[in-house]
Write a protein that holds these residues in place. Structure first.
Motif, PDB file in Angstrom:
ATOM      1  N   PHE A  30     -15.924  41.374  13.443  1.00 45.92           N
ATOM      2  CA  PHE A  30     -15.118  42.450  14.028  1.00 45.92           C
ATOM      3  C   PHE A  30     -13.702  42.446  13.457  1.00 45.92           C
ATOM      4  N   VAL A  31     -13.077  41.267  13.396  1.00 47.97           N
ATOM      5  CA  VAL A  31     -11.715  41.171  12.876  1.00 47.97           C
ATOM      6  C   VAL A  31     -11.673  41.588  11.403  1.00 47.97           C
ATOM      7  N   VAL A  32     -12.604  41.060  10.609  1.00 47.61           N
ATOM      8  CA  VAL A  32     -12.624  41.387   9.180  1.00 47.61           C
ATOM      9  C   VAL A  32     -12.888  42.881   8.975  1.00 47.61           C
ATOM     10  N   THR A  33     -13.784  43.457   9.772  1.00 44.19           N
ATOM     11  CA  THR A  33     -14.088  44.892   9.644  1.00 44.19           C
ATOM     12  C   THR A  33     -12.862  45.742   9.937  1.00 44.19           C
ATOM     13  N   MET A  34     -12.098  45.361  10.967  1.00 42.52           N
ATOM     14  CA  MET A  34     -10.879  46.107  11.297  1.00 42.52           C
ATOM     15  C   MET A  34      -9.873  46.037  10.148  1.00 42.52           C
ATOM     16  N   VAL A  35      -9.682  44.835   9.603  1.00 44.52           N
ATOM     17  CA  VAL A  35      -8.724  44.662   8.505  1.00 44.52           C
ATOM     18  C   VAL A  35      -9.180  45.444   7.286  1.00 44.52           C
ATOM     19  N   TRP A  36     -10.439  45.313   6.924  1.00 42.99           N
ATOM     20  CA  TRP A  36     -10.942  46.000   5.738  1.00 42.99           C
ATOM     21  C   TRP A  36     -10.931  47.516   5.903  1.00 42.99           C
ATOM     22  N   SER A  37     -11.081  48.020   7.117  1.00 44.86           N
ATOM     23  CA  SER A  37     -11.042  49.474   7.338  1.00 44.86           C
ATOM     24  C   SER A  37      -9.667  50.039   7.021  1.00 44.86           C
ATOM     25  N   VAL A  38      -8.618  49.320   7.438  1.00 48.21           N
ATOM     26  CA  VAL A  38      -7.260  49.747   7.121  1.00 48.21           C
ATOM     27  C   VAL A  38      -7.023  49.671   5.617  1.00 48.21           C
ATOM     28  N   LEU A  39      -7.421  48.559   5.013  1.00 52.77           N
ATOM     29  CA  LEU A  39      -7.223  48.394   3.571  1.00 52.77           C
ATOM     30  C   LEU A  39      -8.046  49.406   2.775  1.00 52.77           C
ATOM     31  N   TRP A  40      -9.236  49.733   3.281  1.00 56.22           N
ATOM     32  CA  TRP A  40     -10.104  50.697   2.593  1.00 56.22           C
ATOM     33  C   TRP A  40      -9.428  52.053   2.481  1.00 56.22           C
ATOM     34  N   TYR A 308      -5.415  38.956   1.411  1.00 55.40           N
ATOM     35  CA  TYR A 308      -5.673  37.663   0.760  1.00 55.40           C
ATOM     36  C   TYR A 308      -5.482  36.450   1.668  1.00 55.40           C
ATOM     37  N   LEU A 309      -4.997  36.634   2.893  1.00 58.43           N
ATOM     38  CA  LEU A 309      -4.830  35.514   3.808  1.00 58.43           C
ATOM     39  C   LEU A 309      -5.663  35.683   5.071  1.00 58.43           C
ATOM     40  N   LEU A 310      -5.457  36.800   5.780  1.00 57.91           N
ATOM     41  CA  LEU A 310      -6.131  36.989   7.059  1.00 57.91           C
ATOM     42  C   LEU A 310      -7.643  37.117   6.902  1.00 57.91           C
ATOM     43  N   ALA A 311      -8.089  38.047   6.053  1.00 58.82           N
ATOM     44  CA  ALA A 311      -9.533  38.251   5.884  1.00 58.82           C
ATOM     45  C   ALA A 311     -10.230  36.998   5.336  1.00 58.82           C
ATOM     46  N   PRO A 312      -9.714  36.352   4.276  1.00 56.15           N
ATOM     47  CA  PRO A 312     -10.367  35.113   3.811  1.00 56.15           C
ATOM     48  C   PRO A 312     -10.365  34.017   4.868  1.00 56.15           C
ATOM     49  N   ALA A 313      -9.278  33.908   5.660  1.00 54.98           N
ATOM     50  CA  ALA A 313      -9.240  32.882   6.706  1.00 54.98           C
ATOM     51  C   ALA A 313     -10.344  33.110   7.734  1.00 54.98           C
ATOM     52  N   CYS A 314     -10.589  34.376   8.067  1.00 58.50           N
ATOM     53  CA  CYS A 314     -11.675  34.696   9.004  1.00 58.50           C
ATOM     54  C   CYS A 314     -13.031  34.323   8.409  1.00 58.50           C
ATOM     55  N   LEU A 315     -13.206  34.585   7.115  1.00 58.85           N
ATOM     56  CA  LEU A 315     -14.474  34.273   6.471  1.00 58.85           C
ATOM     57  C   LEU A 315     -14.707  32.760   6.422  1.00 58.85           C
ATOM     58  N   GLY A 402     -22.558  48.133   6.172  1.00 60.80           N
ATOM     59  CA  GLY A 402     -22.918  47.262   5.046  1.00 60.80           C
ATOM     60  C   GLY A 402     -22.019  46.039   4.966  1.00 60.80           C
ATOM     61  N   TRP A 403     -20.717  46.260   5.258  1.00 58.59           N
ATOM     62  CA  TRP A 403     -19.804  45.118   5.249  1.00 58.59           C
ATOM     63  C   TRP A 403     -20.252  44.064   6.261  1.00 58.59           C
ATOM     64  N   GLY A 404     -20.631  44.520   7.466  1.00 59.88           N
ATOM     65  CA  GLY A 404     -21.024  43.583   8.515  1.00 59.88           C
ATOM     66  C   GLY A 404     -22.200  42.725   8.095  1.00 59.88           C
ATOM     67  N   VAL A 405     -23.220  43.354   7.529  1.00 54.38           N
ATOM     68  CA  VAL A 405     -24.398  42.606   7.077  1.00 54.38           C
ATOM     69  C   VAL A 405     -24.010  41.624   5.973  1.00 54.38           C
ATOM     70  N   ALA A 406     -23.199  42.115   5.015  1.00 51.71           N
ATOM     71  CA  ALA A 406     -22.812  41.255   3.888  1.00 51.71           C
ATOM     72  C   ALA A 406     -21.947  40.090   4.345  1.00 51.71           C
ATOM     73  N   ILE A 407     -20.970  40.366   5.221  1.00 49.41           N
ATOM     74  CA  ILE A 407     -20.086  39.290   5.699  1.00 49.41           C
ATOM     75  C   ILE A 407     -20.885  38.228   6.437  1.00 49.41           C
ATOM     76  N   GLY A 408     -21.728  38.675   7.377  1.00 50.08           N
ATOM     77  CA  GLY A 408     -22.519  37.723   8.148  1.00 50.08           C
ATOM     78  C   GLY A 408     -23.466  36.924   7.281  1.00 50.08           C
ATOM     79  N   ALA A 409     -24.154  37.605   6.353  1.00 51.56           N
ATOM     80  CA  ALA A 409     -25.142  36.918   5.514  1.00 51.56           C
ATOM     81  C   ALA A 409     -24.484  35.942   4.536  1.00 51.56           C
ATOM     82  N   VAL A 410     -23.418  36.367   3.859  1.00 52.78           N
ATOM     83  CA  VAL A 410     -22.765  35.511   2.858  1.00 52.78           C
ATOM     84  C   VAL A 410     -22.104  34.313   3.536  1.00 52.78           C
ATOM     85  N   ALA A 411     -21.395  34.574   4.644  1.00 51.68           N
ATOM     86  CA  ALA A 411     -20.755  33.458   5.355  1.00 51.68           C
ATOM     87  C   ALA A 411     -21.806  32.462   5.860  1.00 51.68           C
ATOM     88  N   ALA A 412     -22.926  32.983   6.343  1.00 53.06           N
ATOM     89  CA  ALA A 412     -24.000  32.098   6.814  1.00 53.06           C
ATOM     90  C   ALA A 412     -24.603  31.301   5.664  1.00 53.06           C
TER      91      ALA A 412
END
Length: 431
Positions: A30-40, A308-315, A402-412
């Motif tokens: 959820f946090v990463v999706t919010m950040v990436w939506s603004v950056l997108w 480069y800090l918040l989103a990677p830290a969440c991942l 798609g981001w949600g699936v990719a984030i969850g799968a790659v992090a897992a």
């Protein structure tokens, strides 16, 4: 298929651990999706286009840009002065007028940032299609386009009309207290007075609300007829002992131009910057994406930190959460894994089994989190309120699923690799 069925079965063997791991995954996705939506969106508006390119003409050596209004007509023609010169496909002038609803107490809620422009350039039907010079209105729905066109027609008929964003209408709602927030459209037809602030102090204007912008990037803006603005500046000396307003000579802030492609833009830009008519002050012509990037320059560190800090830290945190959960599961199942090896399971199958459980859980949790975020933010809250410059509201794009699936799968996958490798190396004799 048997291995996949076993993966599904194992995910449900410890429901509590699976649910807790999924919930942790969902929060971080959820946090990463919010950040990436603004950056997108910021990346989208600063990306260079190859067709239907827009350019911005501003004063070269001054911020904010202030040019004589006499520049407007010739700049709309791309500085064309000779028969072979190229003219833009479309253009639009902007004159900024900051005002406040409350002259005594100026607050964020009472301030209205309005733009004087040509009404038909806001929105019109051209060759049977909806056309606009405002980037934020390029993707409005047919229903929103119809409502906006009605507002533009009222704006053209009423020189003192103004079209406002949702935030301004909601603030007016709260100030007059006679309309519910969700019925801000009922304010259309009411009159308001804006008291000029900043460079336009003492230039007070009265408006009739004739329309509302679609919710989104224009929530904090207003637009009105530039003829009314110019006439108000021309009438100013009549009520101030013949003294012209401070901004009478330089009230044109920028001019938008639209051309077919980058090659045409280069020609028009050369015409404008090489013209002898724009020397006092001199002007510059840049692509809209470059101008927007310069506008966002003060926020560069904030955007860099989010990217480069918040989103990677969440991942990384998400990977650690999953790694911890899978490690506990592997330690508990060592006897089971040893028996599986005795029964003929190969080390690679054990590895795939543990990785599959983690990736499946992460992907499903990521999809659920992104889907809920999309529905709640876009439909429940009507956008993410996060003011950045002119932007006040951000929507979650459909890409977020798609981001949600990719984030969850790659992090897992990353988080579970070491526990899975440990499971692969279990020795039956030691167990």
């Amino acid at each position: 298929m048997k291995l996949f069925a076993l993966i599904l079965k194992n995910v449900g063997r410890n429901p509590l651990r699976s649910i807790l791991t999924a919930m942790g995954t969902m929060v971080l996705v959820f946090v990463v999706t919010m950040v990436w939506s603004v950056l997108w969106l910021l990346d989208l508006i600063t990306a260079e286009k190859k067709e239907n390119l827009k350019g911005i003409v501003t004063e070269r050596w001054s911020i904010p840009s202030r040019m004589p209004f006499s520049y407007a007509v010739s700049l709309a023609e791309g500085g064309a002065s000779k028969p072979g010169d190229l003219r833009p496909d479309d253009s639009m002038s902007w004159q900024f007028y900051p005002g406040t609803l409350d002259q005594k107490t100026i607050t964020r809620e009472s301030m209205v940032f309005a733009i004087a422009c040509e009404p038909d350039k806001l929105a019109r039907m051209k060759d049977g299609k909806f056309a606009t010079m405002m980037d934020a209105l390029d993707t409005v729905s047919p229903k929103e386009a119809e409502v906006l066109l009605q507002g533009v027609e009222r704006l053209k008929a009423n020189r003192q009309g103004i079209i406002l964003g949702y935030n301004h209408l909601a603030n007016i709602n709260r100030m007059i207290g006679d309309v519910r927030d969700k019925d801000v459209e009922k304010l259309i037809g009411k009159r308001l007075k804006l008291y000029g602030i900043g460079g336009y102090k003492d230039l007070d204007l009265e408006f009739d609300i004739v329309g509302v912008f679609p919710p989104g990037r224009l929530d904090n803006l207003g637009a009105f007829n530039r003829d009314y603005f110019i006439n108000a500046l021309d009438r100013y000396p009549q009520t101030h002992a013949g003294r012209k307003h401070l901004m009478a000579e330089r009230n044109l802030n920028l001019v938008w131009i639209k051309v077919k492609d980058l090659q045409d833009f280069g020609r028009v830009a050369a015409q404008i910057e090489g013209s002898p008519f724009y020397t006092d002050p001199s002007v510059k012509c840049e692509t809209a994406s470059s101008g927007m990037a310069a506008f966002l320059e003060p926020l560069r560190d904030l955007i860099w930190g989010a990217r480069y800090l918040l989103a990677p830290a969440c991942l990384v945190t998400l990977s650690l959460v999953i790694a911890n959960a899978i490690s506990i599961s592997v330690r508990e199942r060592r006897p089971e894994l040893a028996v599986m090896k005795v029964l003929g399971f190969r080390p690679a199958q054990i590895l795939l089994l543990v990785l599959g459980e983690s990736v499946l859980l992460g992907a499903l949790a990521g999809l659920a989190s992104a889907g809920l975020t999309y529905a709640v933010i876009n439909w429940g809250f009507d956008g993410l309120r996060f003011p950045i410059g002119f932007f006040d509201r951000f929507y979650i794009p459909l890409n977020a699923l798609g981001w949600g699936v990719a984030i969850g799968a790659v992090a897992a996958l990353v988080g579970s690799f070491l526990p899975a490798w440990s499971a692969r190396n279990v020795k039956p004799a030691e167990v």
